[in-house]
Design a protein around this motif. Structure first.
Motif, PDB file in Angstrom:
ATOM      1  N   ASP A  54      62.191  64.915  57.085  1.00  0.00           N
ATOM      2  CA  ASP A  54      61.425  63.881  56.706  1.00  0.00           C
ATOM      3  C   ASP A  54      60.489  63.549  57.876  1.00  0.00           C
ATOM      4  N   ALA A  55      60.484  64.152  59.092  1.00  0.00           N
ATOM      5  CA  ALA A  55      59.710  63.634  60.095  1.00  0.00           C
ATOM      6  C   ALA A  55      58.179  63.771  59.815  1.00  0.00           C
ATOM      7  N   PRO A  56      57.463  62.808  60.329  1.00  0.00           N
ATOM      8  CA  PRO A  56      56.245  62.916  59.725  1.00  0.00           C
ATOM      9  C   PRO A  56      55.199  63.849  60.306  1.00  0.00           C
ATOM     10  N   VAL A  57      55.475  64.666  61.303  1.00  0.00           N
ATOM     11  CA  VAL A  57      54.793  65.392  62.297  1.00  0.00           C
ATOM     12  C   VAL A  57      55.645  66.989  62.438  1.00  0.00           C
ATOM     13  N   GLU A  58      55.154  67.977  62.448  1.00  0.00           N
ATOM     14  CA  GLU A  58      55.839  69.242  62.618  1.00  0.00           C
ATOM     15  C   GLU A  58      55.135  69.801  63.822  1.00  0.00           C
ATOM     16  N   LEU A 192      51.335  74.807  67.493  1.00  0.00           N
ATOM     17  CA  LEU A 192      50.532  74.506  66.522  1.00  0.00           C
ATOM     18  C   LEU A 192      50.770  72.938  65.876  1.00  0.00           C
ATOM     19  N   ILE A 193      49.977  72.113  65.591  1.00  0.00           N
ATOM     20  CA  ILE A 193      50.380  70.781  65.700  1.00  0.00           C
ATOM     21  C   ILE A 193      49.105  70.178  64.529  1.00  0.00           C
ATOM     22  N   GLY A 194      49.433  69.930  63.315  1.00  0.00           N
ATOM     23  CA  GLY A 194      48.386  69.485  62.320  1.00  0.00           C
ATOM     24  C   GLY A 194      47.312  70.361  62.058  1.00  0.00           C
ATOM     25  N   GLY A 195      47.668  71.859  62.020  1.00  0.00           N
ATOM     26  CA  GLY A 195      46.680  72.662  61.770  1.00  0.00           C
ATOM     27  C   GLY A 195      45.718  73.017  62.849  1.00  0.00           C
ATOM     28  N   ARG A 196      46.053  72.613  63.950  1.00  0.00           N
ATOM     29  CA  ARG A 196      45.380  72.834  65.369  1.00  0.00           C
ATOM     30  C   ARG A 196      46.245  73.534  66.190  1.00  0.00           C
ATOM     31  N   ALA A 204      54.837  65.885  77.504  1.00  0.00           N
ATOM     32  CA  ALA A 204      55.664  64.986  76.509  1.00  0.00           C
ATOM     33  C   ALA A 204      54.543  63.805  76.065  1.00  0.00           C
ATOM     34  N   ASP A 205      53.786  63.175  76.990  1.00  0.00           N
ATOM     35  CA  ASP A 205      53.185  62.041  76.885  1.00  0.00           C
ATOM     36  C   ASP A 205      51.730  62.349  75.980  1.00  0.00           C
ATOM     37  N   ARG A 206      51.249  63.868  76.229  1.00  0.00           N
ATOM     38  CA  ARG A 206      50.240  64.408  75.331  1.00  0.00           C
ATOM     39  C   ARG A 206      50.616  64.881  74.244  1.00  0.00           C
ATOM     40  N   LEU A 207      51.814  65.332  73.809  1.00  0.00           N
ATOM     41  CA  LEU A 207      52.476  65.426  72.713  1.00  0.00           C
ATOM     42  C   LEU A 207      52.623  64.369  71.722  1.00  0.00           C
ATOM     43  N   LYS A 208      52.992  63.223  72.241  1.00  0.00           N
ATOM     44  CA  LYS A 208      53.164  61.976  71.723  1.00  0.00           C
ATOM     45  C   LYS A 208      51.785  61.608  71.223  1.00  0.00           C
ATOM     46  N   GLN A 209      50.660  61.623  71.908  1.00  0.00           N
ATOM     47  CA  GLN A 209      49.352  61.169  71.806  1.00  0.00           C
ATOM     48  C   GLN A 209      48.919  61.893  70.412  1.00  0.00           C
ATOM     49  N   ILE A 210      49.183  63.362  70.449  1.00  0.00           N
ATOM     50  CA  ILE A 210      48.854  64.302  69.376  1.00  0.00           C
ATOM     51  C   ILE A 210      49.474  63.749  68.068  1.00  0.00           C
ATOM     52  N   ALA A 211      50.790  63.806  68.192  1.00  0.00           N
ATOM     53  CA  ALA A 211      51.525  63.146  66.849  1.00  0.00           C
ATOM     54  C   ALA A 211      50.907  61.929  66.571  1.00  0.00           C
ATOM     55  N   ASP A 212      50.807  61.183  67.341  1.00  0.00           N
ATOM     56  CA  ASP A 212      50.424  59.672  66.894  1.00  0.00           C
ATOM     57  C   ASP A 212      49.038  59.804  66.204  1.00  0.00           C
ATOM     58  N   ILE A 214      47.957  62.099  64.071  1.00  0.00           N
ATOM     59  CA  ILE A 214      48.113  62.718  62.995  1.00  0.00           C
ATOM     60  C   ILE A 214      48.576  61.762  61.964  1.00  0.00           C
ATOM     61  N   ALA A 215      49.671  61.129  62.460  1.00  0.00           N
ATOM     62  CA  ALA A 215      50.462  60.045  61.543  1.00  0.00           C
ATOM     63  C   ALA A 215      50.719  58.622  62.225  1.00  0.00           C
ATOM     64  N   PRO A 216      49.452  58.070  62.546  1.00  0.00           N
ATOM     65  CA  PRO A 216      49.406  56.657  63.046  1.00  0.00           C
ATOM     66  C   PRO A 216      50.435  55.622  62.516  1.00  0.00           C
ATOM     67  N   VAL A 217      50.360  55.618  61.225  1.00  0.00           N
ATOM     68  CA  VAL A 217      51.205  54.688  60.493  1.00  0.00           C
ATOM     69  C   VAL A 217      52.368  54.834  60.629  1.00  0.00           C
ATOM     70  N   ALA A 218      53.022  56.095  60.715  1.00  0.00           N
ATOM     71  CA  ALA A 218      54.509  56.208  60.867  1.00  0.00           C
ATOM     72  C   ALA A 218      54.729  55.802  62.294  1.00  0.00           C
ATOM     73  N   SER A 219      53.851  56.397  62.985  1.00  0.00           N
ATOM     74  CA  SER A 219      54.181  55.856  64.668  1.00  0.00           C
ATOM     75  C   SER A 219      54.346  54.393  64.983  1.00  0.00           C
ATOM     76  N   ALA A 220      53.265  53.580  64.252  1.00  0.00           N
ATOM     77  CA  ALA A 220      53.391  52.023  64.229  1.00  0.00           C
ATOM     78  C   ALA A 220      54.702  51.752  63.796  1.00  0.00           C
TER      79      ALA A 220
END
Length: 222
Positions: A54-58, A192-196, A204-212, A214-220
């Motif tokens: 159920d992770a918000p980002v793949e 491949l993240i969020g269709g891009r 790792a910091d860049r991957l976190k930025q991209i994930a955030d 895509i799913a900012p609410v889940a991140s917050a």
């Protein structure tokens, strides 16, 4: 002179035995490329997955075990990614094989990892293969080192050897490559993240930025 010929004959006999053993010992199989992918090759298999369902980002990583940049990402960035993003439940990680034609041992390495997966040790052998890249990529028979990684990971050697000789995961590897090509992947590593698609090493910091993004609410919430 008689002693000389006796010694010479003994040396020759030992040499013949050694040559015979080398010729008869199991050698690394050649993993076929461009095979026809069957339904059984992909049934229930979408790649090697880490993280919560159920992770918000793949994040899908397309990689080649003989790619130096892939090994660098595995050694430097992935431990941080695993701790901060995967184990926290932020990201689900999906690893897909993308063996490049110019890399002699890429498919064999992918198959070794697939055989380890049969025994529940994929990620252990995966890490060992990448860590040992500098050794096996110059080897005359990389399969010997792959087998040794399986031994380190505690695999049943007989089952591993049988799996390798069968080359039964060649279709799975080809299916992963086909998937990546259809998505537009042309180099490794590519994510491949969020269709891009994001080509090259991602910190790792860049991957976190991209994930955030895509799913900012889940991140917050985390």
């Amino acid at each position: 002179m008689n002693r000389f010929f006796v010694v010479l004959g003994a040396v020759g006999a030992v040499g013949a035995v050694a040559i015979g053993w080398m010729l008869m010992r199991p050698t690394s199989p050649s993993i076929p490329a461009n095979v026809t992918v069957t339904a059984s090759d992909t049934a229930g298999f979408r790649g090697y997955v880490l993280g919560r369902a159920d992770a918000p980002v793949e994040v899908v990583e397309y990689a080649d075990y003989q790619c130096p940049a892939c090994a660098q990402f595995e050694a430097v960035q992935f431990p941080d990614v695993r701790q901060r993003l995967i184990e926290s439940g932020r990201v689900r990680w999906r690893y897909r094989d993308f063996p490049l034609d110019q890399h002699r041992w890429a498919r064999l390495a992918a198959h070794a990892a697939a055989c380890a997966d049969e025994q529940g040790r994929f990620w252990d052998v995966h890490a060992l293969i990448y860590a040992g890249q500098a050794d096996w990529e110059r080897s005359g028979d990389a399969g010997d080192l792959f087998a040794s990684y399986g031994d380190q990971a505690g695999l049943d050697r007989a089952k591993y050897d049988a799996c390798m000789q069968s080359t039964r995961h060649a279709g799975r590897i080809q299916a992963s490559l086909n998937e990546g090509m259809a998505a537009g992947v042309s180099s490794t590593p590519t994510f491949l993240i969020g269709g891009r698609l994001f080509a090259g090493i991602l910190a790792a910091d860049r991957l976190k930025q991209i994930a955030d993004s895509i799913a900012p609410v889940a991140s917050a919430a985390k």
